[in-house]
Scaffold this active site. Sequence first.
Site, PDB file in Angstrom:
ATOM      1  N   ARG B  47       0.872  -1.171   0.000  1.00 10.27           N
ATOM      2  CA  ARG B  47       0.000   0.000   0.000  1.00 10.27           C
ATOM      3  C   ARG B  47       0.911   1.223   0.000  1.00 10.27           C
ATOM      4  NH1 ARG B  47       2.652   1.536   3.644  1.00 10.27           N
ATOM      5  NH2 ARG B  47       1.221   3.254   3.823  1.00 10.27           N
ATOM      6  N   GLY B  48       0.301   2.391  -0.126  1.00 10.21           N
ATOM      7  CA  GLY B  48       1.094   3.606  -0.281  1.00 10.21           C
ATOM      8  C   GLY B  48       1.139   3.914  -1.769  1.00 10.21           C
ATOM      9  N   ALA B  49       0.733   5.128  -2.144  1.00  7.28           N
ATOM     10  CA  ALA B  49       0.535   5.442  -3.556  1.00  7.28           C
ATOM     11  C   ALA B  49       1.765   5.143  -4.417  1.00  7.28           C
ATOM     12  CB  ALA B  49       0.099   6.904  -3.700  1.00  7.28           C
ATOM     13  N   ARG B  89      -7.395  -0.562  -7.230  1.00  6.26           N
ATOM     14  CA  ARG B  89      -7.691   0.454  -6.208  1.00  6.26           C
ATOM     15  C   ARG B  89      -7.913   1.789  -6.914  1.00  6.26           C
ATOM     16  NH1 ARG B  89      -4.614   0.578  -0.760  1.00  6.26           N
ATOM     17  NH2 ARG B  89      -6.661   1.341  -0.167  1.00  6.26           N
ATOM     18  N   GLN B 195      -1.692   1.074   9.790  1.00 12.11           N
ATOM     19  CA  GLN B 195      -0.399   1.327   9.144  1.00 12.11           C
ATOM     20  C   GLN B 195       0.552   2.102  10.065  1.00 12.11           C
ATOM     21  OE1 GLN B 195      -3.391   1.932   7.776  1.00 12.11           O
ATOM     22  NE2 GLN B 195      -3.418   1.505   5.577  1.00 12.11           N
ATOM     23  N   ASP B 236      -2.377  10.336  -1.628  1.00 17.45           N
ATOM     24  CA  ASP B 236      -2.717   9.337  -2.635  1.00 17.45           C
ATOM     25  C   ASP B 236      -3.058   9.978  -3.969  1.00 17.45           C
ATOM     26  OD1 ASP B 236      -3.327   8.021   0.132  1.00 17.45           O
ATOM     27  OD2 ASP B 236      -2.962   6.413  -1.317  1.00 17.45           O
ATOM     28  N   ASN B 246      -5.975  11.587   0.897  1.00 18.71           N
ATOM     29  CA  ASN B 246      -5.003  10.793   1.649  1.00 18.71           C
ATOM     30  C   ASN B 246      -5.784   9.934   2.638  1.00 18.71           C
ATOM     31  OD1 ASN B 246      -2.249  10.057   2.285  1.00 18.71           O
ATOM     32  ND2 ASN B 246      -2.495  11.168   4.202  1.00 18.71           N
ATOM     33  N   LYS B 247      -5.092   9.086   3.344  1.00 15.99           N
ATOM     34  CA  LYS B 247      -5.692   8.146   4.292  1.00 15.99           C
ATOM     35  C   LYS B 247      -6.780   8.802   5.143  1.00 15.99           C
ATOM     36  CE  LYS B 247      -5.095   4.735   4.585  1.00 15.99           C
ATOM     37  NZ  LYS B 247      -5.994   3.835   3.830  1.00 15.99           N
TER      38      LYS B 247
END
Lengths: 349, 349
Positions: B47-49, B89, B195, B236, B246-247
Amino acid sequence: MNRVETLFWKNDRLFVLDQTRLPVEMVYVTCESYRDAAEVIRTMKVRGAPAIGAVAAFGLVLGALETGGDRETFLSGLELIAGELLGTRPTAVNLRWALERILSKAADTPGDAADLRRVLLAEAVAILREDVEANRRIGAYGNELVPDPARILTHCNAGALATAGYGTALGVVRAAREAGKRVKVFADETRPFMQGARLTTWELMCEGVEVVLLADSVAGYLMAQKDVDLVVVGADRVAANGDVANKIGTYGLAVLARAHGIPFYVAAPLSTIDPRTASGREIPIEERDPGELTHFCGRPIAPEGVSVWNPAFDVTPNALITALITDAGVLKPPFEESLRRVLGGGQEV
Amino acid sequence: MNRVETLFWKNDRLFVLDQTRLPVEMVYVTCESYRDAAEVIRTMKVRGAPAIGAVAAFGLVLGALETGGDRETFLSGLELIAGELLGTRPTAVNLRWALERILSKAADTPGDAADLRRVLLAEAVAILREDVEANRRIGAYGNELVPDPARILTHCNAGALATAGYGTALGVVRAAREAGKRVKVFADETRPFMQGARLTTWELMCEGVEVVLLADSVAGYLMAQKDVDLVVVGADRVAANGDVANKIGTYGLAVLARAHGIPFYVAAPLSTIDPRTASGREIPIEERDPGELTHFCGRPIAPEGVSVWNPAFDVTPNALITALITDAGVLKPPFEESLRRVLGGGQEV
């Protein structure tokens, strides 16, 4: 929920619903001594300021059953036990309030240990009954603030499970439902103890109230979507100036509510108001075990040895609170004055 | 952390560190086909853009290895595979960016399938290498904004694990450390996927950076204690006007930072900026499985059948962002202009 009792007294024993096992299992812990009662509070098998107060009151009654001697010996034994019970959790003031009420009843009642035990049990039962009555009044007053339909955001559990029954914040929800309003509740899961995910959802689902579970961090985005009409939470202690200590995250919600122009209400009985605490700065904030964040169901979810800051509560300054919903009416700012009036025996509507 | 690789390519296979098993175990998943790569993205093993973008690029290279035929057949096969990878995603734009870069390299390169496979692999390797370089530049620019000593709050994981290495938000932390500054990081645990608890703490502890883990709801109280000098998070997707997806929880942090007068920075490479998305309103926000909130390690933590809203991201409007820290410099508002300048090839300092 009227059938599910948070705690009850039977055959000289206190039975406390073990909230750490909800919603998976419904199990009552039997408290046979005041130490058992202290333990259920300390381990958060029972939580919620008014419920803690009620358990402490019955805990002191258990202590009275374990204490003998002449009147003086009995009373001083009782005070020691009250001190132990008081030390279980520092933030919720109902704990102190309930213990002081029992102790003062003992001091004011003539007779020997046997006489006093009977009177103290009656006093604990009165605390329990009065708490439900207070919650119903909170609900009735709070209902006046609820539109129809209403989308209500709440945090932690300020429901029947946090009290002797009916609830404070959820008492407002219940009263609105009873008044026929269409109510939808958004429940923050409330890390780390998950009172929202485990308890608030369960209470409301039992009664058929529409409830949606959210991670705590979703609240801001929800408000930005304009999906919230009001926020209502409970309280662990209200200072004389109206500052409120409540479950960690309450302060952040209050800031978010203000930023989005959403009313932010705190629902609490008068027993949660502490005139001896001038402001929120003086409220002791409990910090709990790092394990609540580093482990889940016994499994590690963070690196071994990580530093953790785990405050169980935060303080919301009075300026962010639209109104306090109490059993003596809806209090508006300036809270220092409105609180002084109701604590002096007045009534606000 | 330079020794722990988020992903690497070896013997025509992609190896991806399974982040769902961190910090307990360090296990690499072997991707032998593009479907394996799609699966590690979909299940958030990676995960993580920027990391998602890199895995997608290598995923498409795996797809190229699985695709044959003449040049036209090969190219159209590649496009179908890119479509599948893109569907894993929706929010992080680096996924689309990386796939389009590989596809366009294929279209622009003469030769047959065998020629193209070699070139596409080189392009994926370049994406990986360039991401680390971009992160180091982000770190160097961001370091200029970090005081000494600094108490930095971050959310989710925008570290080496979210990228090809070094990190965006944590790249700023690393650069400040390398510059000799005394840095203390507060890491939100970041429900529901943890995370922060699992990855950010681990990354920083591996390097001896002081880090304190918090429940997400503690951030407001921490700011009120005046214990935060700045907030820095990853992204993101950054829209053309500087709105940031973002998250989930990022938006709430930005509101809190503004209320407390704390600078709020977003660190992201140019590959995260999407000039085709005019504003945050147009960014698709992924909603994930309710099970992320109702279960933990397979155990129920909420009543069966409870309704859940589980958005994985939120949008922070540009007005709440103090600066965007990019690999082309620190961008200040108005972001519409500063973003247009750097995307046009300019440099800001």
